[in-house]
Structure formats: C-alpha cells, structure tokens
Design a protein around this motif. Structure first.
Motif, mmCIF file in Angstrom:
data_model
loop_
_atom_site.group_PDB
_atom_site.id
_atom_site.type_symbol
_atom_site.label_atom_id
_atom_site.label_comp_id
_atom_site.label_asym_id
_atom_site.label_seq_id
_atom_site.Cartn_x
_atom_site.Cartn_y
_atom_site.Cartn_z
ATOM 1 N N GLN A 11 -22.243 11.019 30.766
ATOM 2 C CA GLN A 11 -20.899 10.479 30.893
ATOM 3 C C GLN A 11 -20.712 9.173 30.116
ATOM 4 N N SER A 12 -21.817 8.572 29.684
ATOM 5 C CA SER A 12 -21.767 7.320 28.935
ATOM 6 C C SER A 12 -23.055 7.191 28.146
ATOM 7 N N VAL A 13 -23.076 6.263 27.184
ATOM 8 C CA VAL A 13 -24.270 6.082 26.357
ATOM 9 C C VAL A 13 -25.458 5.641 27.206
ATOM 10 N N GLU A 14 -25.192 4.956 28.321
ATOM 11 C CA GLU A 14 -26.280 4.497 29.189
ATOM 12 C C GLU A 14 -27.034 5.658 29.834
ATOM 13 N N GLU A 15 -26.400 6.820 29.939
ATOM 14 C CA GLU A 15 -27.035 7.978 30.573
ATOM 15 C C GLU A 15 -27.850 8.817 29.601
ATOM 16 N N ILE A 16 -27.787 8.516 28.321
ATOM 17 C CA ILE A 16 -28.561 9.261 27.329
ATOM 18 C C ILE A 16 -30.004 8.800 27.362
ATOM 19 N N ASP A 17 -30.934 9.739 27.267
ATOM 20 C CA ASP A 17 -32.339 9.382 27.126
ATOM 21 C C ASP A 17 -32.973 10.309 26.090
ATOM 22 N N ALA A 18 -34.195 10.005 25.730
ATOM 23 C CA ALA A 18 -34.884 10.753 24.680
ATOM 24 C C ALA A 18 -35.078 12.214 25.071
ATOM 25 N N ALA A 19 -35.351 12.460 26.357
ATOM 26 C CA ALA A 19 -35.567 13.835 26.808
ATOM 27 C C ALA A 19 -34.299 14.672 26.653
ATOM 28 N N TRP A 20 -33.139 14.079 27.011
ATOM 29 C CA TRP A 20 -31.887 14.832 26.869
ATOM 30 C C TRP A 20 -31.591 15.126 25.403
ATOM 31 N N PHE A 76 -18.276 11.296 24.302
ATOM 32 C CA PHE A 76 -18.197 11.063 25.738
ATOM 33 C C PHE A 76 -16.778 11.321 26.227
ATOM 34 N N PRO A 77 -16.644 11.760 27.485
ATOM 35 C CA PRO A 77 -15.321 12.135 27.988
ATOM 36 C C PRO A 77 -14.454 10.942 28.321
ATOM 37 N N THR A 78 -13.174 11.210 28.384
ATOM 38 C CA THR A 78 -12.188 10.226 28.788
ATOM 39 C C THR A 78 -12.277 9.931 30.277
ATOM 40 N N ASP A 79 -11.732 8.784 30.702
ATOM 41 C CA ASP A 79 -11.636 8.466 32.124
ATOM 42 C C ASP A 79 -10.397 9.073 32.771
#
Length: 222
Positions: A11-20, A76-79
């Motif tokens: 839902q945001s750049v903070e939720e991205i990780d290398a595994a995903w 990323f999606p809109t709010d």
C-alpha cells in the motif's frame, strides 16, 4: 495453467521489501534463481488521485541473470476509498506487464479491472489478448463473456460462456452467466436450463433462483 501473480499488494513504499520484489519479478517470468538483495526508491512519478503514485525502484541482485531488470516501476493506490480497489488492481497488473507484456493473467485481470470501471471495449481487447496466449484459460473466457455482454454483443458473450463451461464446468457462476445472455436473447428454454445447472451446483444461489423464476414467468409457466 496461466502463471500466477503475487497476492500481496503493498500500500506504500514502506511496505515493499526485497522478498516481495523478488517474488513479483519471478512471477513475471523474468528471473529464475536471482534474488533482490537491495533496492532504492526514487521520488513519486505522479500525484495522488485515481491512479495513485508511481515510484521507480532501483534493484540490486545477488547473482547476474540476463533478464533481471535494473529497476521497476511500482504503482501505489489512491487513498480515495471509492477508487482504491481498482487502482490497487490496475497498479500491480500494469507493473507486471511493463516487464512481461504477454503475461496472460495480468492481461486478463487488467481487463477485469477495465470492465469494473465501465471500459468494456478495453476489457474485451485485453482479455482477448490473454486468450490468444492461453486459449484454455477458463476464467478469461467467462470474463470475456461478461464484457461482451456489457457491450450488448450477446451471441459472442454466449459463445464465450460455452467455452468456459467446456473447460471448467464446476463453478455455479459459470452456468449462471450464460443464462443472463440467453435470457436477453429470448432463448428462454436455454436460459432456464443454464439457471437450473447453476442451482444444481449451488442450491441457495439466490440470483439464479430469481432469474429462473423470471424466465418461467416470461414463458407463462408461472
């Protein structure tokens, strides 16, 4: 079987990780053994609205593979709660298609999103492209029928539904959808048979029961 897509949508750049990132790129068929070991997020490429934000992610890999991309675009999606679901869907599917334009699942699901947004011409084009790549993709045949029906192309819709049933006769919805097209075409006996098949699979299928009753009423059987 069509290649599967990643399930979790950040839902945001903070939720991205290398595994995903590794999973998403591997699902697109671009890598085999390589893994993302580091990444850097750039600045947003668009404002927030229906489409949300687009971020360029630069990638570091543990080993070299010829098709491993140096960077990917993540949307990323809109709010806005009214548009969020469609934006989420379109974002991930377009991301996959940027690296693999012939990914049939992404083409099909992007077509579904287009239908949900009322863009049935686009939906037909995208789903037909998916089927040109994966002709035995039952869900795509079914959803092509839905989009065609939305355009009033009822004969073509019924034909698509029949192909879906031939490939995967199990789900009740697969039998219910052609009933709608056949009822609109005035083929009431065939429509009633389709609704009956759906009800046989799912006896409490309220929509099928209701439309079967409507069909009987049109035939003067009630």
């Amino acid at each position: 079987m069509p290649r599967r897509l990643p399930i979790r949508i950040p839902q945001s750049v903070e939720e991205i990780d290398a595994a995903w990132l590794t999973h998403a790129i591997r699902s697109a068929g671009l890598i085999d053994a390589a893994n993302v070991v580091g990444f850097r997020a750039g600045s947003p490429g668009s404002g927030v609205g229906f489409q949300g934000q687009t971020i360029r992610i630069s990638l570091d890999w543990d080993i070299e593979e010829s098709n491993a991309p140096d960077a990917v675009l993540v949307k990323f999606p809109t709010d806005n709660v009214g548009n969020r679901g469609l934006a989420e869907a379109e974002g991930i599917y377009r991301q996959i298609l940027q690296t693999d334009p012939d990914q049939p699942v992404a083409l099909h699901l992007l077509g579904q999103a287009a239908h949900q947004a009322g863009r049935n011409e686009t939906a037909v084009e995208l789903i037909a492209k998916a089927l040109a790549i994966e002709p035995d993709y039952a869900d795509a045949h079914s959803n092509l029928g839905i989009a065609l029906q939305g355009l009033g192309r009822l004969d073509e819709a019924a034909a698509s539904y029949r192909k879906a049933i031939a490939l995967e006769p199990g789900p009740a919805e697969t039998h219910y959808n052609p009933g709608l097209a056949l009822q609109d075409l005035g083929q009431l006996d065939e429509a009633a048979a389709s609704y009956g098949e759906a009800i046989a699979i799912k006896p409490d299928y309220a929509d099928a029961l209701g439309n079967l009753g409507n069909t009987f009423q049109e035939q003067g059987r009630l």
